[in-house]
Motif scaffolding. Structure first.
Motif, PDB file in Angstrom:
ATOM      1  N   ASN A   2      67.680 -43.118 -22.988  1.00 51.68           N
ATOM      2  CA  ASN A   2      67.053 -44.334 -22.493  1.00 51.68           C
ATOM      3  C   ASN A   2      67.879 -44.975 -21.389  1.00 51.68           C
ATOM      4  O   ASN A   2      67.339 -45.441 -20.380  1.00 51.68           O
ATOM      5  CB  ASN A   2      66.875 -45.300 -23.669  1.00 51.68           C
ATOM      6  N   PHE A   3      69.190 -44.935 -21.587  1.00 47.52           N
ATOM      7  CA  PHE A   3      70.077 -45.491 -20.583  1.00 47.52           C
ATOM      8  C   PHE A   3      69.987 -44.687 -19.280  1.00 47.52           C
ATOM      9  O   PHE A   3      69.938 -45.246 -18.185  1.00 47.52           O
ATOM     10  CB  PHE A   3      71.520 -45.481 -21.108  1.00 47.52           C
ATOM     11  N   TYR A   4      69.947 -43.345 -19.485  1.00 49.11           N
ATOM     12  CA  TYR A   4      69.844 -42.474 -18.314  1.00 49.11           C
ATOM     13  C   TYR A   4      68.558 -42.756 -17.536  1.00 49.11           C
ATOM     14  O   TYR A   4      68.568 -42.837 -16.317  1.00 49.11           O
ATOM     15  CB  TYR A   4      69.873 -41.013 -18.760  1.00 49.11           C
ATOM     16  N   PHE A   7      68.811 -45.999 -15.723  1.00 50.90           N
ATOM     17  CA  PHE A   7      69.699 -45.833 -14.565  1.00 50.90           C
ATOM     18  C   PHE A   7      68.984 -45.082 -13.436  1.00 50.90           C
ATOM     19  O   PHE A   7      69.083 -45.459 -12.264  1.00 50.90           O
ATOM     20  CB  PHE A   7      70.950 -45.057 -15.005  1.00 50.90           C
ATOM     21  N   ARG A   8      68.245 -44.064 -13.863  1.00 55.41           N
ATOM     22  CA  ARG A   8      67.515 -43.275 -12.848  1.00 55.41           C
ATOM     23  C   ARG A   8      66.474 -44.150 -12.140  1.00 55.41           C
ATOM     24  O   ARG A   8      66.365 -44.150 -10.925  1.00 55.41           O
ATOM     25  CB  ARG A   8      66.822 -42.090 -13.528  1.00 55.41           C
ATOM     26  N   ASP A   9      65.731 -44.904 -12.933  1.00 52.30           N
ATOM     27  CA  ASP A   9      64.705 -45.781 -12.335  1.00 52.30           C
ATOM     28  C   ASP A   9      65.328 -46.795 -11.379  1.00 52.30           C
ATOM     29  O   ASP A   9      64.823 -47.050 -10.286  1.00 52.30           O
ATOM     30  CB  ASP A   9      63.938 -46.523 -13.431  1.00 52.30           C
ATOM     31  N   ALA A  10      66.426 -47.378 -11.820  1.00 56.09           N
ATOM     32  CA  ALA A  10      67.089 -48.365 -10.967  1.00 56.09           C
ATOM     33  C   ALA A  10      67.574 -47.711  -9.675  1.00 56.09           C
ATOM     34  O   ALA A  10      67.429 -48.282  -8.573  1.00 56.09           O
ATOM     35  CB  ALA A  10      68.265 -48.994 -11.720  1.00 56.09           C
ATOM     36  N   ALA A  11      68.097 -46.502  -9.832  1.00 56.57           N
ATOM     37  CA  ALA A  11      68.605 -45.810  -8.637  1.00 56.57           C
ATOM     38  C   ALA A  11      67.468 -45.499  -7.672  1.00 56.57           C
ATOM     39  O   ALA A  11      67.593 -45.702  -6.457  1.00 56.57           O
ATOM     40  CB  ALA A  11      69.311 -44.518  -9.065  1.00 56.57           C
ATOM     41  N   VAL A  12      66.372 -45.032  -8.250  1.00 58.23           N
ATOM     42  CA  VAL A  12      65.216 -44.722  -7.390  1.00 58.23           C
ATOM     43  C   VAL A  12      64.739 -45.974  -6.679  1.00 58.23           C
ATOM     44  O   VAL A  12      64.433 -45.960  -5.482  1.00 58.23           O
ATOM     45  CB  VAL A  12      64.083 -44.084  -8.231  1.00 58.23           C
ATOM     46  N   CYS A  13      64.665 -47.079  -7.419  1.00 59.46           N
ATOM     47  CA  CYS A  13      64.204 -48.337  -6.801  1.00 59.46           C
ATOM     48  C   CYS A  13      65.146 -48.777  -5.690  1.00 59.46           C
ATOM     49  O   CYS A  13      64.694 -49.221  -4.627  1.00 59.46           O
ATOM     50  CB  CYS A  13      64.110 -49.431  -7.867  1.00 59.46           C
ATOM     51  N   VAL A  14      66.409 -48.636  -5.927  1.00 55.54           N
ATOM     52  CA  VAL A  14      67.385 -49.020  -4.891  1.00 55.54           C
ATOM     53  C   VAL A  14      67.216 -48.135  -3.665  1.00 55.54           C
ATOM     54  O   VAL A  14      67.220 -48.621  -2.523  1.00 55.54           O
ATOM     55  CB  VAL A  14      68.824 -48.931  -5.457  1.00 55.54           C
ATOM     56  N   VAL A  15      67.034 -46.848  -3.919  1.00 53.60           N
ATOM     57  CA  VAL A  15      66.858 -45.922  -2.779  1.00 53.60           C
ATOM     58  C   VAL A  15      65.582 -46.273  -2.012  1.00 53.60           C
ATOM     59  O   VAL A  15      65.571 -46.317  -0.784  1.00 53.60           O
ATOM     60  CB  VAL A  15      66.818 -44.464  -3.287  1.00 53.60           C
ATOM     61  N   LEU A  16      64.515 -46.507  -2.774  1.00 53.65           N
ATOM     62  CA  LEU A  16      63.235 -46.836  -2.117  1.00 53.65           C
ATOM     63  C   LEU A  16      63.331 -48.130  -1.304  1.00 53.65           C
ATOM     64  O   LEU A  16      62.621 -48.310  -0.316  1.00 53.65           O
ATOM     65  CB  LEU A  16      62.119 -46.966  -3.157  1.00 53.65           C
ATOM     66  N   LEU A  17      64.183 -49.009  -1.749  1.00 58.57           N
ATOM     67  CA  LEU A  17      64.345 -50.269  -1.022  1.00 58.57           C
ATOM     68  C   LEU A  17      65.345 -50.122   0.129  1.00 58.57           C
ATOM     69  O   LEU A  17      65.144 -50.682   1.216  1.00 58.57           O
ATOM     70  CB  LEU A  17      64.841 -51.345  -2.003  1.00 58.57           C
TER      71      LEU A  17
ATOM     72  N   PRO B  49      54.469 -47.964 -14.168  1.00 58.33           N
ATOM     73  CA  PRO B  49      55.933 -48.058 -14.147  1.00 58.33           C
ATOM     74  C   PRO B  49      56.426 -48.528 -12.773  1.00 58.33           C
ATOM     75  O   PRO B  49      55.803 -48.236 -11.749  1.00 58.33           O
ATOM     76  CB  PRO B  49      56.393 -46.621 -14.413  1.00 58.33           C
ATOM     77  N   LEU B  50      57.527 -49.238 -12.799  1.00 52.45           N
ATOM     78  CA  LEU B  50      58.034 -49.823 -11.555  1.00 52.45           C
ATOM     79  C   LEU B  50      58.355 -48.750 -10.513  1.00 52.45           C
ATOM     80  O   LEU B  50      58.049 -48.924  -9.323  1.00 52.45           O
ATOM     81  CB  LEU B  50      59.289 -50.642 -11.865  1.00 52.45           C
ATOM     82  N   VAL B  51      58.909 -47.655 -10.965  1.00 53.35           N
ATOM     83  CA  VAL B  51      59.290 -46.594 -10.021  1.00 53.35           C
ATOM     84  C   VAL B  51      58.046 -46.029  -9.333  1.00 53.35           C
ATOM     85  O   VAL B  51      58.033 -45.803  -8.123  1.00 53.35           O
ATOM     86  CB  VAL B  51      60.059 -45.468 -10.756  1.00 53.35           C
ATOM     87  N   ARG B  52      57.004 -45.836 -10.150  1.00 49.73           N
ATOM     88  CA  ARG B  52      55.772 -45.286  -9.560  1.00 49.73           C
ATOM     89  C   ARG B  52      55.149 -46.295  -8.586  1.00 49.73           C
ATOM     90  O   ARG B  52      54.722 -45.934  -7.487  1.00 49.73           O
ATOM     91  CB  ARG B  52      54.771 -44.936 -10.662  1.00 49.73           C
ATOM     92  N   GLY B  53      55.130 -47.556  -8.990  1.00 40.66           N
ATOM     93  CA  GLY B  53      54.581 -48.591  -8.111  1.00 40.66           C
ATOM     94  C   GLY B  53      55.353 -48.684  -6.802  1.00 40.66           C
ATOM     95  O   GLY B  53      54.764 -48.766  -5.719  1.00 40.66           O
ATOM     96  N   ALA B  54      56.680 -48.608  -6.928  1.00 44.63           N
ATOM     97  CA  ALA B  54      57.506 -48.699  -5.717  1.00 44.63           C
ATOM     98  C   ALA B  54      57.294 -47.474  -4.828  1.00 44.63           C
ATOM     99  O   ALA B  54      57.239 -47.593  -3.587  1.00 44.63           O
ATOM    100  CB  ALA B  54      58.980 -48.825  -6.109  1.00 44.63           C
ATOM    101  N   SER B  55      57.142 -46.315  -5.467  1.00 47.06           N
ATOM    102  CA  SER B  55      56.929 -45.085  -4.680  1.00 47.06           C
ATOM    103  C   SER B  55      55.593 -45.148  -3.932  1.00 47.06           C
ATOM    104  O   SER B  55      55.500 -44.776  -2.754  1.00 47.06           O
ATOM    105  CB  SER B  55      56.933 -43.859  -5.596  1.00 47.06           C
ATOM    106  N   ILE B  56      54.559 -45.590  -4.646  1.00 48.51           N
ATOM    107  CA  ILE B  56      53.243 -45.711  -3.997  1.00 48.51           C
ATOM    108  C   ILE B  56      53.337 -46.685  -2.824  1.00 48.51           C
ATOM    109  O   ILE B  56      52.823 -46.426  -1.717  1.00 48.51           O
ATOM    110  CB  ILE B  56      52.179 -46.191  -5.010  1.00 48.51           C
TER     111      ILE B  56
END
Lengths: 289, 179
Positions: A2-4, A7-17, B49-56
């Motif tokens: 769950n932590f991983y 962390f992965r989601d946060a990293a992806v969001c940071v990258v996307l931003l 999910p936030l990641v999917r929303g952000a990716s879209i």
């Protein structure tokens, strides 16, 4: 796990931003101040940007061209309607101009001829199987004091004479009719003859008979009424010599005459209801046959 | 994956439609940002999910930049940020009614507009003198555009919901019908 995942989601969001932010920074920075990282980002982003831009341009241009075509079609429809209206107006003006010219020539003829002339409208044409006019019907008749035998003229020349009348109508016997016979002279030489209609259905033609063998006649000579017989005034243009037939023996020669009037195009005529018959008048037109 | 593609297709179709309409109907400063309501919906929708929303939104922002001729990354950054802000701000508040949706969209549109202006002012200040001037006119344009975005947002929410919900997992559908 769950932590991983977090962390992965946060990293992806940071990258996307962060990715668009740095792309934007690299794109908008003054080219003089870009560093190595900016240049790498620009190199990386340029092809992607090119593809996306081309895609956007392609799709936009399809729509813009579609919208443009709609405008073009609208303009085209409007211009087509306008063109049709203008053509119709132009046609009417041309028809009126032609009518005006015909009427002016008839007026000139009226001034030239002595006697009473009555204008008449052609309201009917009996045509042959070759679409040649055999007989004309006019909108003047007994009630207008039109009588059989009265000459019918146009500015181009002699049409014929009134064959019969009834009520407000009359029929005209054309000079090209088989039963028509007119005393004529060749204008250039004064040679005299009898003009008879051939009655041919495929074209308008007359035959000049009893023309003395010694008379000098040529193709193209103008033939006019002689005034003898008291039916037609003298010097009314009848036609031109088209062909001369001179046999090896005999007293006479013959000629084929093309009438000056095109009977197919007649719309208005003049009827000579009274006046001196047989007196000379000036020629009333060129008579192109 | 299919629902993501559906939403991207929906957004792309909207961009094409807006491009077409812009040639026929001059909207000027009343042109809405059609991608922002999609980003807000994806941000506040608990199923996404936030990641999917952000990716879209990353993809949609990229299309928006390409269609509008923006510098690359401008709307991409703003849309991705909008998803995150919407997720943080409106997740619990969004289902509270249409008026709130309109208000939230209007405020988000204002915020994203201010962000765009701020980003350009920061990065382009040296190249474009006077970019920071004429604040009154810029503010009015921003207000009009935000208003237009808020007005069309219910339609876009419904469209995005359909594009997104059309591919909901069957288990969720069963749970929803049982409830």
């Amino acid at each position: 796990m769950n932590f991983y995942r977090r962390f992965r989601d946060a990293a992806v969001c940071v990258v996307l931003l962060a990715l668009p932010f740095f792309f934007l920074r690299a794109n908008l920075r003054d080219p003089q101040t870009t560093n190595a990282v900016d240049r790498v980002l620009l190199q990386f982003s340029a092809p992607i940007q090119y593809v996306a831009t081309q895609l956007a341009i392609g799709v936009s241009s399809i729509w813009q061209e579609y919208a443009y075509l709609i405008d073009v079609k609208r303009d085209n429809d409007r211009l087509r309607d306008e063109n049709a209206r203008l053509r119709e107006a132009n046609f009417k003006l041309n028809a009126e101009a032609a009518e005006n010219r015909r009427l002016r020539r008839l007026l000139q003829l009226r001034d030239q001829l002595e006697g009473t002339l009555l204008s008449a409208q052609v309201i009917g044409k009996e045509v042959s199987q070759y679409f040649r006019v055999i007989r004309l019907r006019l909108d003047r008749g007994e009630r207008d004091r039109v009588k059989p035998g009265m000459p019918v003229l146009t500015a181009d020349g002699l049409v014929g004479h009134v064959r019969r009348t009834w009520g407000r109508y009359s029929d005209v016997l054309l000079v090209a009719d088989r039963t028509s016979a007119i005393d004529v002279v060749v204008q250039r030489t004064g040679a005299r003859g009898m003009l008879k209609g051939t009655g041919r259905e495929e074209h308008y033609a007359c035959r000049l008979e009893h023309l003395s063998r010694e008379d000098d006649v040529q193709v193209g000579d103008i033939v006019v009424t002689s005034g003898l017989g008291q039916r037609y005034p003298a010097s009314i243009l009848v036609g031109r010599i088209h062909e001369i037939t001179k046999k090896e023996f005999g007293l006479y020669q013959e000629a084929t005459i093309t009438p000056a009037v095109n009977f197919s195009r007649l719309e208005e005529v003049l009827i000579l209801t009274s006046g001196p018959r047989g007196k000379s008048v000036r020629e009333g037109g060129d008579g192109d046959g | 994956m299919i629902s993501s593609l559906s939403v991207i297709g929906f957004g792309f179709a909207l961009l094409v439609l807006q491009t077409a309409l812009a040639t026929l109907v001059p909207m000027h400063s009343f042109a809405p940002n059609l991608m922002l309501p999609i980003a807000i919906f994806l941000g506040v929708s608990p199923q996404v999910p936030l990641v999917r929303g952000a990716s879209i939104c990353f993809v949609l922002g990229y299309f928006l930049d390409a269609f509008c001729g923006n510098p690359m990354g401008l709307q991409t950054f703003v849309l991705v940020a909008s998803v995150m802000v919407a997720r943080g701000a409106g997740l619990r508040l969004f289902p509270q009614g249409r008026a709130f949706q309109l208000l939230l969209t209007f405020l988000m549109a204002l915020l994203s507009g201010i962000t765009v202006v701020a980003l350009r002012a920061i990065f382009e200040e040296q190249q474009i003198p006077g970019l920071g001037e004429d604040l009154g006119e810029r503010s009015m344009t921003l207000l009009r555009s935000s208003l237009a975005t808020a007005v069309v947002s219910p339609l876009l929410f419904a469209g995005t919901r359909r594009a997104e919900g059309g591919s909901l997992p069957k288990a969720e559908e069963r749970a929803a019908s049982a409830a």
